[in-house]
Design a protein around this motif. Sequence first.
Motif, PDB file in Angstrom:
ATOM      1  N   TRP A   6       0.839  -1.203   0.000  1.00 42.01           N
ATOM      2  CA  TRP A   6       0.000   0.000   0.000  1.00 42.01           C
ATOM      3  C   TRP A   6       0.877   1.257   0.000  1.00 42.01           C
ATOM      4  CZ3 TRP A   6      -3.784   3.176  -0.697  1.00 42.01           C
ATOM      5  CH2 TRP A   6      -4.057   4.232   0.154  1.00 42.01           C
ATOM      6  N   LEU A   7       1.925   1.272   0.815  1.00 41.34           N
ATOM      7  CA  LEU A   7       2.808   2.438   0.880  1.00 41.34           C
ATOM      8  C   LEU A   7       3.459   2.748  -0.464  1.00 41.34           C
ATOM      9  CD1 LEU A   7       4.750   1.973   4.252  1.00 41.34           C
ATOM     10  CD2 LEU A   7       2.836   3.514   3.779  1.00 41.34           C
ATOM     11  N   LYS A   8       3.687   1.725  -1.267  1.00 45.57           N
ATOM     12  CA  LYS A   8       4.358   1.894  -2.560  1.00 45.57           C
ATOM     13  C   LYS A   8       3.388   2.106  -3.715  1.00 45.57           C
ATOM     14  CE  LYS A   8       8.157  -0.972  -0.976  1.00 45.57           C
ATOM     15  NZ  LYS A   8       8.740  -2.305  -0.996  1.00 45.57           N
ATOM     16  N   SER A   9       2.081   2.098  -3.425  1.00 45.93           N
ATOM     17  CA  SER A   9       1.079   2.156  -4.491  1.00 45.93           C
ATOM     18  C   SER A   9       0.784   3.579  -4.970  1.00 45.93           C
ATOM     19  CB  SER A   9      -0.234   1.519  -4.010  1.00 45.93           C
ATOM     20  OG  SER A   9      -0.878   2.368  -3.070  1.00 45.93           O
ATOM     21  N   ASP A  10       0.288   3.671  -6.189  1.00 46.18           N
ATOM     22  CA  ASP A  10      -0.174   4.951  -6.727  1.00 46.18           C
ATOM     23  C   ASP A  10      -1.350   5.471  -5.910  1.00 46.18           C
ATOM     24  OD1 ASP A  10       1.748   4.953  -8.727  1.00 46.18           O
ATOM     25  OD2 ASP A  10       0.410   4.067 -10.218  1.00 46.18           O
ATOM     26  N   ASP A  11      -2.195   4.582  -5.421  1.00 43.03           N
ATOM     27  CA  ASP A  11      -3.345   4.983  -4.611  1.00 43.03           C
ATOM     28  C   ASP A  11      -2.895   5.680  -3.322  1.00 43.03           C
ATOM     29  OD1 ASP A  11      -5.174   3.996  -6.438  1.00 43.03           O
ATOM     30  OD2 ASP A  11      -5.233   2.022  -5.500  1.00 43.03           O
ATOM     31  N   PHE A  12      -1.811   5.203  -2.720  1.00 40.86           N
ATOM     32  CA  PHE A  12      -1.277   5.850  -1.518  1.00 40.86           C
ATOM     33  C   PHE A  12      -0.825   7.275  -1.843  1.00 40.86           C
ATOM     34  CE2 PHE A  12       2.208   7.128   1.224  1.00 40.86           C
ATOM     35  CZ  PHE A  12       1.678   6.926   2.486  1.00 40.86           C
ATOM     36  N   ARG A  13      -0.088   7.420  -2.940  1.00 41.71           N
ATOM     37  CA  ARG A  13       0.390   8.748  -3.338  1.00 41.71           C
ATOM     38  C   ARG A  13      -0.785   9.689  -3.613  1.00 41.71           C
ATOM     39  NH1 ARG A  13       4.328   5.504  -4.969  1.00 41.71           N
ATOM     40  NH2 ARG A  13       3.593   4.948  -7.019  1.00 41.71           N
ATOM     41  N   THR A  14      -1.815   9.193  -4.259  1.00 40.47           N
ATOM     42  CA  THR A  14      -3.000  10.010  -4.539  1.00 40.47           C
ATOM     43  C   THR A  14      -3.690  10.416  -3.241  1.00 40.47           C
ATOM     44  OG1 THR A  14      -3.326   8.937  -6.679  1.00 40.47           O
ATOM     45  CG2 THR A  14      -5.241  10.048  -5.715  1.00 40.47           C
ATOM     46  N   ALA A  15      -3.832   9.487  -2.311  1.00 43.99           N
ATOM     47  CA  ALA A  15      -4.528   9.757  -1.049  1.00 43.99           C
ATOM     48  C   ALA A  15      -3.803  10.800  -0.201  1.00 43.99           C
ATOM     49  CB  ALA A  15      -4.691   8.460  -0.263  1.00 43.99           C
ATOM     50  N   HIS A  16      -2.492  10.932  -0.390  1.00 39.76           N
ATOM     51  CA  HIS A  16      -1.698  11.850   0.430  1.00 39.76           C
ATOM     52  C   HIS A  16      -1.163  13.038  -0.367  1.00 39.76           C
ATOM     53  CE1 HIS A  16      -1.792   8.115   2.719  1.00 39.76           C
ATOM     54  NE2 HIS A  16      -1.687   8.889   3.780  1.00 39.76           N
ATOM     55  N   ALA A  17      -1.748  13.284  -1.539  1.00 39.66           N
ATOM     56  CA  ALA A  17      -1.236  14.328  -2.437  1.00 39.66           C
ATOM     57  C   ALA A  17      -1.577  15.745  -1.994  1.00 39.66           C
ATOM     58  CB  ALA A  17      -1.756  14.087  -3.850  1.00 39.66           C
ATOM     59  N   ASN A  18      -2.652  15.940  -1.235  1.00 37.99           N
ATOM     60  CA  ASN A  18      -3.099  17.282  -0.876  1.00 37.99           C
ATOM     61  C   ASN A  18      -3.292  17.393   0.640  1.00 37.99           C
ATOM     62  OD1 ASN A  18      -4.071  19.881  -1.105  1.00 37.99           O
ATOM     63  ND2 ASN A  18      -6.149  19.239  -1.557  1.00 37.99           N
ATOM     64  N   PRO A  19      -2.195  17.397   1.390  1.00 38.38           N
ATOM     65  CA  PRO A  19      -2.313  17.381   2.856  1.00 38.38           C
ATOM     66  C   PRO A  19      -2.756  18.728   3.421  1.00 38.38           C
ATOM     67  CG  PRO A  19      -0.021  17.603   2.230  1.00 38.38           C
ATOM     68  CD  PRO A  19      -0.800  17.413   0.950  1.00 38.38           C
ATOM     69  N   LEU A  20      -3.185  18.705   4.671  1.00 39.44           N
ATOM     70  CA  LEU A  20      -3.460  19.947   5.392  1.00 39.44           C
ATOM     71  C   LEU A  20      -2.141  20.707   5.537  1.00 39.44           C
ATOM     72  CD1 LEU A  20      -5.758  18.685   8.305  1.00 39.44           C
ATOM     73  CD2 LEU A  20      -6.427  20.171   6.428  1.00 39.44           C
ATOM     74  N   PRO A  21      -2.204  22.030   5.750  1.00 41.70           N
ATOM     75  CA  PRO A  21      -0.955  22.788   5.926  1.00 41.70           C
ATOM     76  C   PRO A  21      -0.204  22.349   7.192  1.00 41.70           C
ATOM     77  CG  PRO A  21      -2.860  24.162   6.416  1.00 41.70           C
ATOM     78  CD  PRO A  21      -3.387  22.869   5.862  1.00 41.70           C
ATOM     79  N   LYS A  22       1.088  22.552   7.198  1.00 41.22           N
ATOM     80  CA  LYS A  22       1.931  22.126   8.324  1.00 41.22           C
ATOM     81  C   LYS A  22       1.466  22.709   9.648  1.00 41.22           C
ATOM     82  CE  LYS A  22       6.060  21.199   5.651  1.00 41.22           C
ATOM     83  NZ  LYS A  22       7.458  21.480   5.403  1.00 41.22           N
ATOM     84  N   GLU A  23       0.916  23.923   9.629  1.00 37.13           N
ATOM     85  CA  GLU A  23       0.477  24.562  10.870  1.00 37.13           C
ATOM     86  C   GLU A  23      -0.751  23.888  11.480  1.00 37.13           C
ATOM     87  OE1 GLU A  23      -1.058  27.163   7.433  1.00 37.13           O
ATOM     88  OE2 GLU A  23       0.865  26.287   7.960  1.00 37.13           O
ATOM     89  N   ALA A  24      -1.362  22.952  10.764  1.00 34.78           N
ATOM     90  CA  ALA A  24      -2.520  22.220  11.287  1.00 34.78           C
ATOM     91  C   ALA A  24      -2.120  21.190  12.334  1.00 34.78           C
ATOM     92  CB  ALA A  24      -3.266  21.524  10.149  1.00 34.78           C
TER      93      ALA A  24
END
Length: 104
Positions: free
Chosen positions: A66-84
């Motif tokens: 899962w960590l190496k999958s394209d789906d993982f990269r897509t799921a984590h592509a737009n994170p909350l800002p660091k200050e969150a």
Amino acid sequence: MQYVVANRVPVKAEYRAEFEARFQKRAGEVDKQPGFVRMEILRPVNDDGVYVVLTHWADQAAFEAWLKSDDFRTAHANPLPKEAFGEGGGLERHEVVISAEAPR
């Protein structure tokens, strides 16, 4: 032996609603991953703001895939800002030794 990953995520109070909304709106691709068993998002009941994201897998290899999958990269592509996020947190990995459930 089932493999469980606990991701401890310290979320600041003003970002909690958005953090939860992102999981509610998630694409659900993890659900389709080979070896995926279940996911639980645990909301803190006190003011420390540390959420726990539990994912259960058939084994460690399934999680690593899962960590190496394209789906993982897509799921984590737009994170909350660091200050969150607060300090600390991180991944904890476990193997299930004993599991019990109430009879149905």
